[in-house]
Scaffold this active site. Sequence first.
Site, PDB file in Angstrom:
ATOM      1  N   ARG A 182       0.801  -1.223   0.000  1.00 25.33           N
ATOM      2  CA  ARG A 182       0.000   0.000   0.000  1.00 25.33           C
ATOM      3  C   ARG A 182       0.836   1.276   0.000  1.00 25.33           C
ATOM      4  O   ARG A 182       0.316   2.362  -0.280  1.00 25.33           O
ATOM      5  CB  ARG A 182      -1.030  -0.039   1.133  1.00 25.33           C
ATOM      6  CG  ARG A 182      -2.186  -0.983   0.812  1.00 25.33           C
ATOM      7  CD  ARG A 182      -3.101  -1.169   2.004  1.00 25.33           C
ATOM      8  NE  ARG A 182      -2.467  -1.879   3.090  1.00 25.33           N
ATOM      9  CZ  ARG A 182      -2.476  -3.209   3.248  1.00 25.33           C
ATOM     10  NH1 ARG A 182      -3.124  -3.973   2.399  1.00 25.33           N
ATOM     11  NH2 ARG A 182      -1.857  -3.780   4.258  1.00 25.33           N
ATOM     12  N   GLU A 198       5.627 -11.717  14.260  1.00 26.22           N
ATOM     13  CA  GLU A 198       5.313 -12.334  15.547  1.00 26.22           C
ATOM     14  C   GLU A 198       5.777 -13.796  15.619  1.00 26.22           C
ATOM     15  O   GLU A 198       6.361 -14.210  16.603  1.00 26.22           O
ATOM     16  CB  GLU A 198       3.807 -12.229  15.793  1.00 26.22           C
ATOM     17  CG  GLU A 198       3.487 -12.052  17.270  1.00 26.22           C
ATOM     18  CD  GLU A 198       2.043 -11.645  17.474  1.00 26.22           C
ATOM     19  OE1 GLU A 198       1.520 -10.912  16.624  1.00 26.22           O
ATOM     20  OE2 GLU A 198       1.453 -12.091  18.469  1.00 26.22           O
TER      21      GLU A 198
HETATM   22  P1  5GP Z   1       4.205  -3.324  11.238  1.00 22.28           P
HETATM   23  O1  5GP Z   1       5.404  -3.861  10.524  1.00 22.28           O
HETATM   24  O2  5GP Z   1       4.375  -1.869  11.616  1.00 22.28           O
HETATM   25  O3  5GP Z   1       3.790  -4.165  12.405  1.00 22.28           O
HETATM   26  O4  5GP Z   1       2.967  -3.432  10.233  1.00 22.28           O
HETATM   27  C1  5GP Z   1       2.792  -2.510   9.236  1.00 22.28           C
HETATM   28  C2  5GP Z   1       2.580  -3.189   7.908  1.00 22.28           C
HETATM   29  O5  5GP Z   1       1.493  -4.081   7.963  1.00 22.28           O
HETATM   30  C3  5GP Z   1       2.269  -2.171   6.838  1.00 22.28           C
HETATM   31  O6  5GP Z   1       2.933  -2.511   5.644  1.00 22.28           O
HETATM   32  C4  5GP Z   1       0.766  -2.231   6.686  1.00 22.28           C
HETATM   33  O7  5GP Z   1       0.384  -2.102   5.343  1.00 22.28           O
HETATM   34  C5  5GP Z   1       0.377  -3.592   7.230  1.00 22.28           C
HETATM   35  N1  5GP Z   1      -0.754  -3.518   8.165  1.00 22.28           N
HETATM   36  C6  5GP Z   1      -0.805  -4.043   9.412  1.00 22.28           C
HETATM   37  N2  5GP Z   1      -1.988  -3.822   9.983  1.00 22.28           N
HETATM   38  C7  5GP Z   1      -2.727  -3.129   9.100  1.00 22.28           C
HETATM   39  C8  5GP Z   1      -4.069  -2.571   9.123  1.00 22.28           C
HETATM   40  O8  5GP Z   1      -4.844  -2.658  10.094  1.00 22.28           O
HETATM   41  N3  5GP Z   1      -4.460  -1.898   8.009  1.00 22.28           N
HETATM   42  C9  5GP Z   1      -3.645  -1.744   6.937  1.00 22.28           C
HETATM   43  N4  5GP Z   1      -4.122  -1.056   5.889  1.00 22.28           N
HETATM   44  N5  5GP Z   1      -2.396  -2.251   6.889  1.00 22.28           N
HETATM   45  C10 5GP Z   1      -1.938  -2.936   7.948  1.00 22.28           C
END
Ligand code: 5GP
Length: 175
Positions: free
Chosen positions: A64, A101
């Site tokens: 995204r 995780e």
């Molecule tokens: P992080 O690595 O910060 O735990 O997760 C972020 C990544 O997971 C981003 O690339 C994001 O697109 C995706 N992601 C995780 N949870 C969500 C969510 O609730 N909505 C969206 N649109 N993307 C998420």
Amino acid sequence: AQKLDLVFQHIRNVPDFPIEGIVFKDICPILKEPKALAAVMDLFEEHVRQNHPHTELIVGLEARGFLFGPLLAQRLGIGFVLVREKGKLPGPTMSVEYTLEYATAEVEIQVDAVDPGQKVLVIDDLLATGGTLCAACELMKKQKAQVLGCLVVIELKDLRGAEKLPVPVFSLLQC
Ligand code: 5GP
């Protein structure tokens, strides 16, 4: 405030996706409504012009980050490069592994994507634990780029992802 409201109104909470207990923030409605997408781009553009006027490149994260990154780069008159999941990019690449995780993932970039010393901003749709953006920043460090900051539409504050990152994060909405 009006623009932020418009963005907020076009984020959909989807319960139990991708697994039970998670409320997924769906940004698809933003893309479907041109006024909401324009608001996102206006807010990002304003932030970058005010705070990082010497940015040379926007670096977007799969998937995204690819939706917002090229639009922002066009508005700023600068280039866009892709950080992808391992195995998707042709040619010589370099990668960084990071832990999820229960598993590990790997992000990758073409070795000639960023020049040493280039000033970049890294963009994605959402900051959760910070693992993904952190890996992208590490990748930039490997390429000797200068990361000025990260940009996201949504920051899930409770997960404290911002604390993990080596640079400041600008988020339009904090949930
Ligand atoms: P992080 O690595 O910060 O735990 O997760 C972020 C990544 O997971 C981003 O690339 C994001 O697109 C995706 N992601 C995780 N949870 C969500 C969510 O609730 N909505 C969206 N649109 N993307 C998420």
